[in-house]
Design a protein around this motif. Structure first.
Motif, mmCIF file in Angstrom:
data_model
loop_
_atom_site.group_PDB
_atom_site.id
_atom_site.type_symbol
_atom_site.label_atom_id
_atom_site.label_comp_id
_atom_site.label_asym_id
_atom_site.label_seq_id
_atom_site.Cartn_x
_atom_site.Cartn_y
_atom_site.Cartn_z
ATOM 1 N N GLN A 83 0.821 -1.215 0.000
ATOM 2 C CA GLN A 83 0.000 0.000 0.000
ATOM 3 C C GLN A 83 0.854 1.263 0.000
ATOM 4 N N VAL A 84 1.880 1.259 0.827
ATOM 5 C CA VAL A 84 2.722 2.449 0.945
ATOM 6 C C VAL A 84 3.480 2.713 -0.353
ATOM 7 N N LEU A 85 4.026 1.667 -0.973
ATOM 8 C CA LEU A 85 4.813 1.820 -2.199
ATOM 9 C C LEU A 85 3.944 1.895 -3.452
ATOM 10 N N GLU A 86 2.652 1.687 -3.285
ATOM 11 C CA GLU A 86 1.691 1.777 -4.389
ATOM 12 C C GLU A 86 2.036 0.819 -5.526
ATOM 13 N N LEU A 87 2.327 -0.427 -5.140
ATOM 14 C CA LEU A 87 2.581 -1.451 -6.137
ATOM 15 C C LEU A 87 1.245 -1.997 -6.631
ATOM 16 N N PRO A 88 1.168 -2.550 -7.864
ATOM 17 C CA PRO A 88 2.252 -2.675 -8.859
ATOM 18 C C PRO A 88 2.439 -1.453 -9.755
ATOM 19 N N GLY A 89 1.629 -0.404 -9.554
ATOM 20 C CA GLY A 89 1.756 0.782 -10.392
ATOM 21 C C GLY A 89 3.141 1.393 -10.355
ATOM 22 N N SER A 90 3.776 1.361 -9.173
ATOM 23 C CA SER A 90 5.118 1.937 -9.046
ATOM 24 C C SER A 90 6.134 1.144 -9.852
ATOM 25 N N ILE A 91 5.976 -0.185 -9.908
ATOM 26 C CA ILE A 91 6.901 -1.002 -10.690
ATOM 27 C C ILE A 91 6.769 -0.682 -12.170
ATOM 28 N N VAL A 92 5.529 -0.519 -12.638
ATOM 29 C CA VAL A 92 5.310 -0.179 -14.047
ATOM 30 C C VAL A 92 5.917 1.187 -14.366
ATOM 31 N N GLY A 93 5.681 2.178 -13.495
ATOM 32 C CA GLY A 93 6.226 3.509 -13.731
ATOM 33 C C GLY A 93 7.740 3.530 -13.682
ATOM 34 N N TYR A 230 20.430 2.828 -13.016
ATOM 35 C CA TYR A 230 19.359 3.821 -13.077
ATOM 36 C C TYR A 230 18.236 3.478 -12.105
ATOM 37 N N TRP A 231 17.985 2.197 -11.914
ATOM 38 C CA TRP A 231 16.946 1.787 -10.965
ATOM 39 C C TRP A 231 17.312 2.229 -9.548
ATOM 40 N N ASN A 232 18.566 2.051 -9.168
ATOM 41 C CA ASN A 232 18.996 2.358 -7.802
ATOM 42 C C ASN A 232 19.393 3.815 -7.605
ATOM 43 N N GLU A 233 19.527 4.582 -8.678
ATOM 44 C CA GLU A 233 19.947 5.974 -8.563
ATOM 45 C C GLU A 233 18.828 6.820 -7.935
ATOM 46 N N ILE A 245 9.306 9.229 -8.612
ATOM 47 C CA ILE A 245 8.960 8.493 -9.821
ATOM 48 C C ILE A 245 9.496 7.067 -9.812
ATOM 49 N N THR A 246 10.415 6.745 -8.905
ATOM 50 C CA THR A 246 10.974 5.405 -8.854
ATOM 51 C C THR A 246 10.721 4.782 -7.486
ATOM 52 N N LEU A 247 10.801 3.457 -7.441
ATOM 53 C CA LEU A 247 10.594 2.744 -6.186
ATOM 54 C C LEU A 247 11.615 3.125 -5.114
ATOM 55 N N PRO A 248 12.919 3.209 -5.435
ATOM 56 C CA PRO A 248 13.875 3.624 -4.399
ATOM 57 C C PRO A 248 13.559 4.995 -3.809
ATOM 58 N N LEU A 249 13.060 5.933 -4.635
ATOM 59 C CA LEU A 249 12.696 7.248 -4.108
ATOM 60 C C LEU A 249 11.487 7.146 -3.182
ATOM 61 N N PRO A 286 12.230 -6.772 -8.117
ATOM 62 C CA PRO A 286 12.310 -6.770 -9.592
ATOM 63 C C PRO A 286 13.720 -6.981 -10.113
ATOM 64 N N LEU A 287 14.725 -6.414 -9.432
ATOM 65 C CA LEU A 287 16.113 -6.611 -9.875
ATOM 66 C C LEU A 287 16.555 -8.050 -9.665
ATOM 67 N N LEU A 288 16.124 -8.664 -8.568
ATOM 68 C CA LEU A 288 16.457 -10.063 -8.329
ATOM 69 C C LEU A 288 15.835 -10.966 -9.392
ATOM 70 N N VAL A 289 14.592 -10.685 -9.735
ATOM 71 C CA VAL A 289 13.918 -11.461 -10.788
ATOM 72 C C VAL A 289 14.644 -11.278 -12.121
ATOM 73 N N LEU A 290 15.017 -10.024 -12.427
ATOM 74 C CA LEU A 290 15.743 -9.744 -13.671
ATOM 75 C C LEU A 290 17.059 -10.498 -13.705
ATOM 76 N N TYR A 291 17.762 -10.535 -12.589
ATOM 77 C CA TYR A 291 19.052 -11.222 -12.560
ATOM 78 C C TYR A 291 18.880 -12.727 -12.750
ATOM 79 N N PHE A 292 17.918 -13.325 -12.072
ATOM 80 C CA PHE A 292 17.727 -14.766 -12.194
ATOM 81 C C PHE A 292 17.318 -15.150 -13.614
ATOM 82 N N ILE A 293 16.600 -14.281 -14.294
ATOM 83 C CA ILE A 293 16.201 -14.565 -15.667
ATOM 84 C C ILE A 293 17.380 -14.430 -16.623
ATOM 85 N N ALA A 294 18.205 -13.400 -16.399
ATOM 86 C CA ALA A 294 19.260 -13.062 -17.360
ATOM 87 C C ALA A 294 20.657 -13.450 -16.896
#
Length: 310
Positions: A83-93, A230-233, A245-249, A286-294
């Motif tokens: 609720q606080v991070l407003e997922l999954p909309g935040s992941i898409v954005g 860029y994700w972590n910046e 605009i990003t999840l880390p922010l 999301p980064l962990l999922v990306l890493y396991f896939i790639a």
């Protein structure tokens, strides 16, 4: 006869322990696997700690007897973090924004790296050194000048302030990406390019038809690096783009957002460490999922691009 059996037993034991070339023996494998498990534990410990503690209740957090196994799994921690991070909309954005800048900086870095690797022009070495120097300079040194430029161009507080520099090869850590492409394009034989020129191919066709297909591993590794960075910046993104605009922010403002949704004094909804760790896990998931896939393509790309300088 006994001496012969003893020699055979000794030879087999030596081969079993040390192998034919030492690297295929059980002793070598034991040392290697011990080191790998030890180093992997050092890197995985924070993730394991966050995962376990994110499912704990307040009683488990303050109970010194509870370390790795919660008395009960508190899935409500993740529900509130969602609720606080407003997922999954935040992941898409976040993914949409990061993809735009990552693709832009990958393409521009490939063009610049190819130019440095395959063309001769005045002050080439000086420009190459200045390009590498941009990686040494911290972003705090140039932020005032960049803010003035972006403000005069009307780019402040928009995603264009990050996308346009990426398009022109000035994205986050772009010097490293250019260097990766430079190293790879230098390995392409000049005879291949010359034969294409003899056949009447233009420089653009040589780049698109020959260089790019050969540089697919470099494109993959640069894209993955830029995507993660860029994700972590957070500093530059919050300074130039603004907002959350990003999840880390959004994670940085987790406490304030949580108190807005669940005001202090709300029964059973007090903010605790487990809920904050759940927010951390959702941010890096999301980064962990990306890493396991790639991961397979990532390792192969590092080996083929010569990123180690070999």
């Amino acid at each position: 006869m006994k001496k012969l059996d003893y020699r055979r037993l000794k030879s087999r034991s030596r081969h079993f322990l040390f192998g034919m070339n030492f690297t295929d023996g059980i002793v070598y494998k034991f040392v290697i696997y011990t080191l790998l498990i030890s180093f992997s534990y050092i890197y995985l410990y924070p993730v394991l700690f966050m995962t376990v503690n994110s499912f704990m209740s307040v009683d488990d957090l303050i109970n010194p007897g509870v370390k790795w196994i919660p008395s009960s799994l508190q899935f409500v921690n993740y529900g509130r973090a969602l609720q606080v991070l407003e997922l999954p909309g935040s992941i898409v954005g976040t993914t949409s924004y990061v993809l735009k800048v990552s693709i832009s900086v990958t393409i521009s870095s490939a063009i610049i790296g190819y130019g440095f690797a395959k063309f001769r022009f005045p002050l080439k070495n000086l420009l190459f050194v200045l390009m590498l120097a941009t990686f040494i300079l911290p972003s705090q040194v140039t932020m005032v000048a960049n803010m003035l430029i972006f403000r005069n161009l009307g780019l402040m507080s928009t995603q264009k302030s990050m996308i346009y520099p990426a398009i022109f090869g000035q994205g986050v850590n772009a010097a490293i990406y250019i260097l990766i492409f430079y190293q790879f394009f230098k390995t392409i034989p000049g005879v291949l390019m010359e034969s294409a020129e003899v056949d009447g191919a233009s420089q653009i066709k040589i780049f698109t038809r020959i260089a790019i297909p050969l540089a697919i591993p470099s494109f993959l590794i640069v894209f993955l690096f830029s995507f993660v960075w860029y994700w972590n910046e957070t500093f530059i993104t919050s300074l130039y783009v603004g907002g959350r605009i990003t999840l880390p922010l959004k994670l940085q403002a987790f406490r304030a957002s949580y108190e807005t949704l669940f005001p202090p004094g709300t029964a059973g909804a007090e903010l605790n460490e487990a809920i904050m760790l759940a927010g951390n896990m959702l941010t890096i998931l999301p980064l962990l999922v990306l890493y396991f896939i790639a991961q397979r393509f990532f390792v192969e790309s590092i080996d083929r691009t010569g990123i180690t300088g070999e």
